[in-house]
Scaffold this active site. Structure first.
Site, mmCIF file in Angstrom:
data_model
loop_
_atom_site.group_PDB
_atom_site.id
_atom_site.type_symbol
_atom_site.label_atom_id
_atom_site.label_comp_id
_atom_site.label_asym_id
_atom_site.label_seq_id
_atom_site.Cartn_x
_atom_site.Cartn_y
_atom_site.Cartn_z
ATOM 1 N N TYR A 113 5.062 6.223 0.516
ATOM 2 C CA TYR A 113 5.694 5.106 1.219
ATOM 3 C C TYR A 113 5.386 3.794 0.529
ATOM 4 O O TYR A 113 4.257 3.563 0.061
ATOM 5 C CB TYR A 113 5.154 5.065 2.646
ATOM 6 C CG TYR A 113 5.626 3.915 3.504
ATOM 7 C CD1 TYR A 113 6.949 3.819 3.921
ATOM 8 C CD2 TYR A 113 4.731 2.936 3.932
ATOM 9 C CE1 TYR A 113 7.376 2.772 4.727
ATOM 10 C CE2 TYR A 113 5.144 1.886 4.743
ATOM 11 C CZ TYR A 113 6.475 1.812 5.136
ATOM 12 O OH TYR A 113 6.895 0.783 5.941
ATOM 13 N N ASP A 117 3.338 -11.024 5.481
ATOM 14 C CA ASP A 117 4.545 -10.260 5.799
ATOM 15 C C ASP A 117 5.381 -11.026 6.819
ATOM 16 O O ASP A 117 5.409 -10.696 8.002
ATOM 17 C CB ASP A 117 4.133 -8.880 6.344
ATOM 18 C CG ASP A 117 5.331 -7.995 6.658
ATOM 19 O OD1 ASP A 117 6.412 -8.247 6.099
ATOM 20 O OD2 ASP A 117 5.170 -7.042 7.453
ATOM 21 N N ASP A 133 10.356 0.444 2.966
ATOM 22 C CA ASP A 133 10.557 -0.551 4.016
ATOM 23 C C ASP A 133 11.470 -1.646 3.462
ATOM 24 O O ASP A 133 11.108 -2.343 2.508
ATOM 25 C CB ASP A 133 9.188 -1.128 4.398
ATOM 26 C CG ASP A 133 9.237 -2.226 5.435
ATOM 27 O OD1 ASP A 133 10.334 -2.573 5.896
ATOM 28 O OD2 ASP A 133 8.152 -2.737 5.780
ATOM 29 N N ASP A 153 12.686 -4.108 5.475
ATOM 30 C CA ASP A 153 12.667 -5.187 6.463
ATOM 31 C C ASP A 153 13.993 -5.228 7.242
ATOM 32 O O ASP A 153 14.392 -4.232 7.812
ATOM 33 C CB ASP A 153 12.374 -6.532 5.787
ATOM 34 C CG ASP A 153 10.951 -6.644 5.279
ATOM 35 O OD1 ASP A 153 10.121 -5.810 5.661
ATOM 36 O OD2 ASP A 153 10.668 -7.553 4.490
ATOM 37 N N HIS A 196 13.817 2.426 5.751
ATOM 38 C CA HIS A 196 13.931 2.068 7.163
ATOM 39 C C HIS A 196 14.255 0.586 7.266
ATOM 40 O O HIS A 196 13.757 -0.247 6.519
ATOM 41 C CB HIS A 196 12.702 2.457 7.989
ATOM 42 C CG HIS A 196 11.424 1.742 7.676
ATOM 43 N ND1 HIS A 196 11.181 0.437 8.046
ATOM 44 C CD2 HIS A 196 10.281 2.171 7.075
ATOM 45 C CE1 HIS A 196 9.951 0.082 7.686
ATOM 46 N NE2 HIS A 196 9.393 1.105 7.077
ATOM 47 N N GLU A 216 14.986 -2.596 10.192
ATOM 48 C CA GLU A 216 14.523 -2.926 11.544
ATOM 49 C C GLU A 216 15.459 -3.881 12.269
ATOM 50 O O GLU A 216 16.338 -4.502 11.653
ATOM 51 C CB GLU A 216 13.116 -3.513 11.480
ATOM 52 C CG GLU A 216 13.032 -4.847 10.771
ATOM 53 C CD GLU A 216 11.630 -5.163 10.287
ATOM 54 O OE1 GLU A 216 11.158 -6.285 10.596
ATOM 55 O OE2 GLU A 216 11.014 -4.335 9.601
ATOM 56 N N CYS A 233 5.276 -9.307 11.241
ATOM 57 C CA CYS A 233 4.646 -7.987 11.217
ATOM 58 C C CYS A 233 4.885 -7.307 12.563
ATOM 59 O O CYS A 233 4.821 -7.943 13.619
ATOM 60 C CB CYS A 233 3.151 -8.136 10.959
ATOM 61 S SG CYS A 233 2.192 -6.622 11.234
ATOM 62 N N ARG A 267 14.386 1.342 12.551
ATOM 63 C CA ARG A 267 13.150 0.951 13.248
ATOM 64 C C ARG A 267 13.505 -0.011 14.371
ATOM 65 O O ARG A 267 14.295 -0.936 14.185
ATOM 66 C CB ARG A 267 12.197 0.280 12.261
ATOM 67 C CG ARG A 267 11.003 -0.403 12.936
ATOM 68 C CD ARG A 267 10.060 -0.993 11.925
ATOM 69 N NE ARG A 267 9.520 -2.269 12.364
ATOM 70 C CZ ARG A 267 8.645 -2.988 11.684
ATOM 71 N NH1 ARG A 267 8.212 -2.593 10.509
ATOM 72 N NH2 ARG A 267 8.216 -4.150 12.167
ATOM 73 N N GLU A 306 8.376 1.126 16.677
ATOM 74 C CA GLU A 306 7.194 0.405 16.215
ATOM 75 C C GLU A 306 6.269 0.016 17.357
ATOM 76 O O GLU A 306 6.702 -0.231 18.483
ATOM 77 C CB GLU A 306 7.642 -0.845 15.445
ATOM 78 C CG GLU A 306 6.511 -1.718 14.907
ATOM 79 C CD GLU A 306 5.620 -1.027 13.894
ATOM 80 O OE1 GLU A 306 5.005 0.016 14.237
ATOM 81 O OE2 GLU A 306 5.498 -1.549 12.770
ATOM 82 N N ASN A 340 4.005 5.303 13.323
ATOM 83 C CA ASN A 340 3.324 4.420 12.383
ATOM 84 C C ASN A 340 1.854 4.315 12.777
ATOM 85 O O ASN A 340 1.501 3.565 13.689
ATOM 86 C CB ASN A 340 3.981 3.037 12.388
ATOM 87 C CG ASN A 340 3.364 2.101 11.374
ATOM 88 O OD1 ASN A 340 2.678 2.534 10.453
ATOM 89 N ND2 ASN A 340 3.606 0.807 11.532
#
Length: 292
Positions: free
Chosen positions: A40, A55, A82, A84, A110, A112, A120, A155, A185, A207
């Site tokens: 990942y 982040d 990821d 975002d 993924h 989100e 974050c 996500r 999440e 996660n």
């Protein structure tokens, strides 16, 4: 097999599939040697590890692509990435992101449902886009992929701000929009995963990140709750940072690294993971050929 096919096969072979976060190409090689079947690349890891920034939506697509290519160039394990919120405000941005990371060798991504100025997932103050806008992101990603095996995972960060029922409702809509898998999440209770899995009928990711909202459930506990993927996004990175700080402090205070040598990977261990000697042998063969 394509990267996406390898990821889907790994999901069938291991329950839950343990996915190790690898901050760099060398960590991917170590994870492969230990026996992981997938790795990942964390958005927070790219921000902190590659850019030295928080982040908070500061990193961009090119930053992520650099790290993807470095990992996929040396490690054939399927890589989950990821992305975002998709690195842009329009469906065209999401489509470009999808095509770009697949071309760079990623197996899955993924995306989100936070707004562009994201936070974050385990911090307060997260703001979400509407369910419809997130579904549009998913549709754009699904439409953009040229390989049907490439995984588009959705996500949702809705649990903290909108509650459990809204998070599940969003997840169901995301699957209807085309998401292959769901990443809820900041889950706080083991039983929530079972309810997500029962509702969405697609693989669910847990996660298991340290120092956040989610307890550190074991692989067996996650299996019992119907979790398909157990993600450990920054575990090695956190340990690496702690070890590095200790070495820097020791060198500064003691003027020597002798006391921390037992904590270090040796030169030969490093060479072993890199297959260093085979490279040297190849050089020797080439030089020998040039001399003859």
């Amino acid at each position: 097999m394509t990267p996406g096919s390898r990821f889907r096969q790994a999901l069938k072979d291991e329950k839950p599939l343990q996915v190790a976060g690898t901050i760099c190409a060398y960590h991917a090689l170590m994870a492969k040697r230990v026996g992981y079947r997938a790795v990942y690349l964390s958005g927070g890891g790219v921000a902190a590890g590659s850019l030295g920034m928080p982040d908070l939506g500061i990193s961009n697509l090119d930053d992520v692509l650099i790290d993807i290519r470095r990992i996929t160039d040396v490690c054939e394990l399927p890589l989950l990435v990821d992305v975002d919120t998709g690195f842009g405000t329009s469906a065209f941005n999401v489509a470009r992101t999808t095509r770009s990371i697949a071309k760079a060798g990623a197996a899955a991504m993924h995306i989100e449902d936070q707004v562009g100025a994201k936070r974050c997932g385990h911090r307060p103050g997260k703001e979400l886009v509407s369910k419809d806008e997130m579904c549009d992101r998913i549709k754009a990603a699904v439409d953009a992929r040229t390989d049907e095996s490439f995984v588009v995972m959705a996500r949702t960060d809705a649990l903290a701000g909108e509650g459990f029922d809204s998070a599940v409702s969003r997840a169901v809509s995301y699957v209807e929009a085309g998401a292959d898998m769901i990443f809820p999440e900041a889950i706080t209770e083991l039983g929530m995963y079972r309810k997500f899995a029962d509702a969405v009928k697609v693989p669910v990711l847990a996660n298991i990140t340290e120092f956040g909202s989610t307890p550190l459930f074991t692989a067996e506990e996650l299996r019992s709750a119907g979790v398909a993927i157990a993600l450990y996004p920054l575990s090695a990175f956190r340990a690496m940072n702690k070890a590095a700080l200790g070495v820097y402090e020791t060198l500064r205070k003691a003027g020597t690294q002798k006391s921390v040598l037992p904590q270090m990977q040796t030169r030969e261990e490093l060479y072993d993971f890199l297959n260093y000697h085979s490279y040297e042998q190849k050089l020797d063969e080439l030089f020998s050929r040039n001399r003859s």
